[in-house]
Scaffold this motif. Structure first.
Motif, PDB file in Angstrom:
ATOM      1  N   GLY A 191      -7.181   3.719   8.534  1.00 35.38           N
ATOM      2  CA  GLY A 191      -6.586   3.051   7.530  1.00 35.38           C
ATOM      3  C   GLY A 191      -5.839   1.721   7.834  1.00 35.38           C
ATOM      4  N   HIS A 243       2.326  -2.273   4.419  1.00 31.45           N
ATOM      5  CA  HIS A 243       1.388  -1.243   4.592  1.00 31.45           C
ATOM      6  C   HIS A 243       2.493   0.280   4.936  1.00 31.45           C
ATOM      7  N   ASP A 276      -7.459   2.081  -1.619  1.00 35.81           N
ATOM      8  CA  ASP A 276      -7.668   2.976  -0.983  1.00 35.81           C
ATOM      9  C   ASP A 276      -7.879   2.687   0.469  1.00 35.81           C
ATOM     10  N   VAL A 315      -6.539   8.459   8.107  1.00 37.42           N
ATOM     11  CA  VAL A 315      -5.591   7.610   7.200  1.00 37.42           C
ATOM     12  C   VAL A 315      -4.674   6.666   8.009  1.00 37.42           C
ATOM     13  N   GLN A 317      -8.541  14.073   4.600  1.00 33.47           N
ATOM     14  CA  GLN A 317      -7.647  13.100   4.572  1.00 33.47           C
ATOM     15  C   GLN A 317      -6.514  13.495   6.078  1.00 33.47           C
ATOM     16  N   SER A 324      -2.660   1.835  -4.511  1.00 30.26           N
ATOM     17  CA  SER A 324      -2.652   3.135  -4.324  1.00 30.26           C
ATOM     18  C   SER A 324      -3.930   3.522  -4.473  1.00 30.26           C
ATOM     19  N   ARG A 325      -4.450   4.743  -4.422  1.00 28.16           N
ATOM     20  CA  ARG A 325      -5.645   5.080  -4.651  1.00 28.16           C
ATOM     21  C   ARG A 325      -6.189   5.243  -6.045  1.00 28.16           C
ATOM     22  N   GLY A 330       4.485   6.276  -3.458  1.00 32.20           N
ATOM     23  CA  GLY A 330       5.078   7.464  -2.831  1.00 32.20           C
ATOM     24  C   GLY A 330       6.504   7.041  -2.904  1.00 32.20           C
ATOM     25  N   THR A 368       0.803  -1.182   0.079  1.00 29.33           N
ATOM     26  CA  THR A 368      -0.086   0.060  -0.012  1.00 29.33           C
ATOM     27  C   THR A 368       0.969   1.215   0.056  1.00 29.33           C
ATOM     28  N   GLY A 369       0.553   2.177  -0.606  1.00 23.30           N
ATOM     29  CA  GLY A 369       1.153   3.588  -0.696  1.00 23.30           C
ATOM     30  C   GLY A 369       2.326   3.222  -1.555  1.00 23.30           C
ATOM     31  N   VAL A 387       1.098   3.451   3.917  1.00 27.62           N
ATOM     32  CA  VAL A 387       0.485   4.869   3.525  1.00 27.62           C
ATOM     33  C   VAL A 387       0.448   5.431   4.928  1.00 27.62           C
TER      34      VAL A 387
END
Length: 316
Positions: A99, A79, A58, A95, A90, A43-44, A22, A18-19, A81
């Motif tokens: 999240g 993970h 997401d 998050v 946000q 990612s989103r 970035g 996830t993420g 994010v």
């Protein structure tokens, strides 16, 4: 009870990150691919990366996470994010806490879980960022998942936000360099290469299940020393002028009225706390190279340094 069916030697394992798009995510995906894993970039937007198929993931949407994990059927989830400033819906709580709750709820039985936290994570922290990071860690530890938690300090590398933007702007935009207080707050910046190697390495080391590791670099610096290093890497020479904390305490809330404040209240609180810890436990556990900021920073800002020198010559 912590358990996992993850087979560390099987490089056909499917890893959902996830993420993934970035700063840290791209480095972790690259490291996993280098080690032969099948990687899915969550990612989103669902954007893929070179060698990694994109997946819409997401973390603030529980149903969306259940769908993403159901489609990928990962044997491990990393993970990553996180946000460093709140914007709109946000928020840190949504998050970091919700999240993480959603990712854990979607985690397949027996899957490995590697979690990105932050040095200084503490539910009791005055910083919303650090507080929610601490709350997320509590969720992970009580989830029953086969987890490993990482708490990195400031991370440096190509594309990083702190050394490549925040600190660069701070030392570049005025004839003097403002220093917060006495500048003695301690930091141990860690390289993105070390961080990525640790995250990937956790999947291959059963002994790291149920453990929390602080990721820091080999050298500790004061905030003042970081300012001086940044100046040197950019080829600049300016006086560093302390700004008394009482004045900063008044100025920061006013700055936060701006659409894009140069420093948020949470970032200010975290700077005052510093960010340092013993690097040895993580170095030994993951055989990390421990790259040195002083050696890497000129390379990261090399283009900026060249541009700076040209600008100084042209204005002379």
């Amino acid at each position: 009870m912590i358990q996992s069916d993850f087979v560390q030697s099987n490089k056909t394992q499917r890893i959902l990150v996830t993420g993934a798009t970035g700063f840290v995510g791209k480095a972790v995906v690259t490291e996993l691919l280098k080690r032969g894993y099948t990687v899915f970039a969550g990612s989103r937007e669902g954007k893929g990366l070179s060698g990694a198929a994109g997946v819409k993931a997401d973390v603030t949407n529980r149903e969306g996470m259940l769908t993403a994990v159901g489609d990928v059927q990962p044997s491990a989830v990393i993970h990553l994010v996180g946000i460093i400033a709140e914007k709109g819906d946000q928020t840190f709580g949504r998050v970091h806490v919700e999240g993480t709750r959603n990712v854990l709820a979607a985690l397949p039985t027996g899957a490995r879980y590697v979690h990105m936290s932050a040095l200084g994570a503490d539910p009791a922290s005055k910083s919303g960022y650090s507080s929610t990071k601490g709350q997320a860690e509590q969720l992970v530890r009580t989830s029953g998942a086969a987890y490993t938690i990482f708490e990195p300090s400031l991370i440096f590398g190509p594309g990083d936000d702190f050394f490549g933007r925040v600190l660069k702007n701070l030392v570049s935009q005025a004839p003097i360099v403002p220093q917060i207080g006495d500048g003695h707050f301690p930091f141990r910046p860690v390289s993105i290469q070390d961080v990525a190697a640790a995250f990937a390495g956790a999947l291959e080391r059963p002994a790291t299940v149920g453990q929390t590791y602080q990721l820091t670099g080999p050298v500790q610096y004061s905030f003042r020393e970081l300012l001086q290093l940044e100046l040197g890497a950019l080829g600049k020479s300016k006086p560093v002028v302390p700004v008394p904390l009482p004045l900063m305490n008044l100025a920061v809330p006013l700055m936060n009225l701006l659409p894009n404040p140069p420093i948020t209240k949470d970032q200010y609180a975290m700077l005052l706390e510093g960010s340092t810890a013993d690097p040895e436990p993580a170095r030994r556990a993951f055989d990390l190279p421990m790259l040195n900021l002083e050696e890497e920073l000129p390379k990261l800002l090399g283009k900026s340094a060249a541009d700076s020198k040209k600008a100084e010559k042209s204005s002379a």
